[in-house]
Design a protein around this motif. Structure first.
Motif, PDB file in Angstrom:
ATOM      1  N   HIS A 111      24.013  34.681  36.466  1.00  0.00           N
ATOM      2  CA  HIS A 111      25.446  34.961  36.326  1.00  0.00           C
ATOM      3  C   HIS A 111      26.213  34.146  37.363  1.00  0.00           C
ATOM      4  N   HIS A 151      29.941  31.360  37.838  1.00  0.00           N
ATOM      5  CA  HIS A 151      31.175  30.812  37.249  1.00  0.00           C
ATOM      6  C   HIS A 151      31.486  29.435  37.825  1.00  0.00           C
ATOM      7  N   HIS A 167      33.883  32.918  31.950  1.00  0.00           N
ATOM      8  CA  HIS A 167      34.586  33.963  31.206  1.00  0.00           C
ATOM      9  C   HIS A 167      34.999  33.490  29.817  1.00  0.00           C
ATOM     10  N   GLU A 192      30.030  34.997  30.178  1.00  0.00           N
ATOM     11  CA  GLU A 192      30.291  36.406  30.465  1.00  0.00           C
ATOM     12  C   GLU A 192      31.370  36.828  29.477  1.00  0.00           C
ATOM     13  N   ASP A 223      26.898  36.487  40.414  1.00  0.00           N
ATOM     14  CA  ASP A 223      28.268  36.418  39.899  1.00  0.00           C
ATOM     15  C   ASP A 223      29.083  35.470  40.796  1.00  0.00           C
ATOM     16  N   HIS A 280      31.363  32.782  42.314  1.00  0.00           N
ATOM     17  CA  HIS A 280      32.524  32.003  41.899  1.00  0.00           C
ATOM     18  C   HIS A 280      32.700  30.776  42.790  1.00  0.00           C
TER      19      HIS A 280
HETATM   20 ZN   LIG Z   1      31.321  37.209  36.434  1.00  0.00          ZN
END
Ligand SMILES: [Zn+2]
Ligand SMILES: [Zn+2]
Length: 570
Positions: free
Chosen positions: A340, A342, A372, A412, A528, A530
């Protein structure tokens, strides 16, 4: 890294300028600069060293100077001056969900509210009603926010506390001669938030350790200074207790001060049954210590397998240790990839290539890029055609052999309020890892929310449920959802639960991880990320998974990509 501190300082300047009301444009310029630094993909100090601050979007000469001032001195004189003029505690007020710069100005202009306490008073006295532009709904949200903040006020995120503790430990090691040093308490148990920090030291010169401790540069005040215990409060308000222990009882002290209280109560009772006495100085038969120097010996003498600190909550670990059934908990070194992350395609700060490079540096075998999707407009979510383009890009990267890592095609995907996914099946079917998450309409009632998520899990293409409750620690509770129902549906549909390593999320929590595993589910521990450096947050998810009794085989991303992908098939 000081990016977040600097972003906070610039943001505070923007809010105070806004309240001052002299200039329309400056507050916006500072707010923009703050956001820019906050989402910067690298250490701002490194940029400053290269003399390239002004190449950051939104940073001009004046603001660059202020950033340099902060890096040199730890503060910005312009900010100090504003704070004197306008005594608003910006960070404190903004920690309340629903309170932003506009509300702060409104509250200050009309009611001279400067901090949490004066806001609470005004709220209780009914003074907020009748303020312009503040409806009943906003007032209710502020009231709820205040109680949330009050509840979490004295607590600090684990990641932040660990940073503070390791800096302090380093400082002590550099300053004086130390034989043993450990961080104990809830931090050693890796609780998701901690109330204070406990540091234990054994040293040939304890007086010098105490002296070094109270002259730590980040200190705010000394609370107690005794022979064996010194307590300080740091400038950040976090309290740190230092205990000076003799070598012969160091292990007993480490056991005792690691806790938890409930765990220690169980151990003392067990000692009593064996006609022994356990305290912070050792384990005694009569007056003779039979253990104390090493923590392991205490457990051993009590007839227990060693219990990892993460399990010491009296949640069955004592019984498990008696039966030799403490599981081999998952470790950071078991992790082979991250599922996961981004990129700047949506709300990430770094390019696809930068994220891949960073994952290679960490030694990952695979990285799933999961930006996303279109429902999340605030994050510039991707529609079907952008996802297809992304798929081609990743295929090309994998075929080029440029990086010794497999990039996995993912997204996601937003779970819509009716439980549908916001991306067409024909596109989802081309992705290798589909994480489904709730990002919008988070205040639905329990039955509707449970139904919504369960419907999503029934999709043929839902592989992982991302941050299942959506909570933000110390900020907002999670969605109202029946996780037992969710786990049952997940089991039927072969959906993996995520343990999100983001320090504010750590979602699922420990109890629910354990429940998920007992329901026969697997988990994925993901960052997750970023930003490139957030790929390094994996350890916090590992701590959380350990607190949930997870072993390496419970975690899908401890496997090679060849073994992993079939696990995601429906
Ligand atoms: Zn995420
Ligand atoms: Zn998300």
């Amino acid at each position: 890294m000081k990016n977040q501190e600097i972003a906070r300082a610039l943001h505070e300047i923007s809010v105070l300028l806004e309240v001052e009301g002299k200039d329309k444009f400056k507050p916006r310029a500072y707010a923009r600069a703050a956001r820019s630094i906050e989402s910067l993909g690298e250490d701002v100090e490194a940029v400053a060293r290269r003399g390239e601050l002004e190449s950051i979007p939104g940073i001009g000469k004046a603001i660059a100077k202020k950033i340099e001032e902060y890096l040199d001195t730890g503060t910005i004189s312009h900010l100090e001056k504003l704070r004197k003029q306008i005594p608003i505690k910006v960070t404190e007020l903004e920690s309340i969900p629903g309170v932003g710069p506009k509300t702060i100005k409104l509250l200050y202009d009309n009611l001279k509210i400067t901090d949490l306490e004066s806001l609470e008073e005004a709220l209780n006295a009914g003074k907020l009603e009748g303020l312009p532009r503040l409806g009943a709904k906003s007032i209710a949200q502020i009231a709820e926010g205040i109680s949330l903040v009050r509840g979490g006020m004295s607590r600090t995120l684990l990641a932040e506390a660990m940073d503070v503790a390791s800096r302090l430990v380093e400082y002590l090691k550099q300053s004086v001669s130390i034989t043993q040093i450990d961080v104990a308490g809830s931090l050693r148990r890796r609780r998701e938030t901690v109330g204070d920090i406990d540091i234990l030291v054994n040293s040939p010169s304890p007086e010098q350790v105490a002296a070094a401790f109270v002259s730590y540069p980040e200190i705010g005040e000394v609370i107690v200074k005794g022979d064996t215990k010194v307590s300080i409060r740091l400038k950040s308000r976090l309290q740190v207790d230092l205990r000076l222990l003799p070598a012969e009882s160091y292990g007993a002290g480490l056991q005792y001060f690691t806790g938890s209280k409930d765990h220690n109560v169980r151990l003392r009772a067990l000692a009593q049954q064996k006609k022994l006495k356990l305290n912070e100085y050792g384990l005694f038969r009569g007056d003779t210590a039979i253990a104390g120097r090493h923590e392991e010996d205490i457990y051993d003498q009590l007839g227990l397998q060693f219990i990892p600190p993460e399990l010491r909550e009296d949640h069955g670990e004592v019984e498990a240790a008696q039966a030799d059934q403490i599981p081999a908990l998952v470790e950071l070194s078991d992790i082979r990839g991250d599922l996961h992350s981004h990129t700047d395609q949506t709300d990430g700060s770094n390019t696809l290539e930068e994220m891949i490079e960073a994952a290679v540096q960490l030694g990952h075998e695979y990285l799933c890029v999961s930006d996303h999707t279109k429902n999340l407009t605030v994050a510039n979510g991707m529609d079907e055609s952008r996802i297809l383009k992304r798929i081609d890009e990743i295929d090309e990267i994998n075929n080029s052999g440029r990086w010794p890592i497999r990039v996995l095609k993912g997204a996601e995907v937003d779970i819509l309020p009716n439980g549908e996914l916001d991306i067409d099946d024909s596109v989802l079917s081309q992705l290798e890892v589909v994480t489904v998450s709730v990002h919008t309409m988070m205040r639905m009632d329990r039955a509707a929310m449970t139904e919504r998520v369960c419907t999503a899990l029934e999709s043929k293409y839902a592989h992982i449920l991302g941050h299942p409750t959506g909570r933000l620690l110390l900020k907002r509770p999670g969605i109202d959802i029946d996780l037992e129902d969710v786990f049952e549906v997940a089991k039927k549909n072969n959906v993996v639960m995520e343990v999100n390593s983001y320090p504010q999320r750590l979602d699922l929590d420990a109890g629910n991880i354990r429940l998920a595993l007992r329901s026969g589910l697997k988990i994925a521990i993901n960052t997750d990320a970023h930003k490139t450096f957030e790929l390094d947050n994996m350890r916090y998810g590992i701590f959380q998974a350990r607190r949930g009794w997870a072993t390496a085989s419970d975690v899908i991303n401890t496997r090679s990509v060849k073994d992993l992908l079939p696990l995601l098939k429906k």
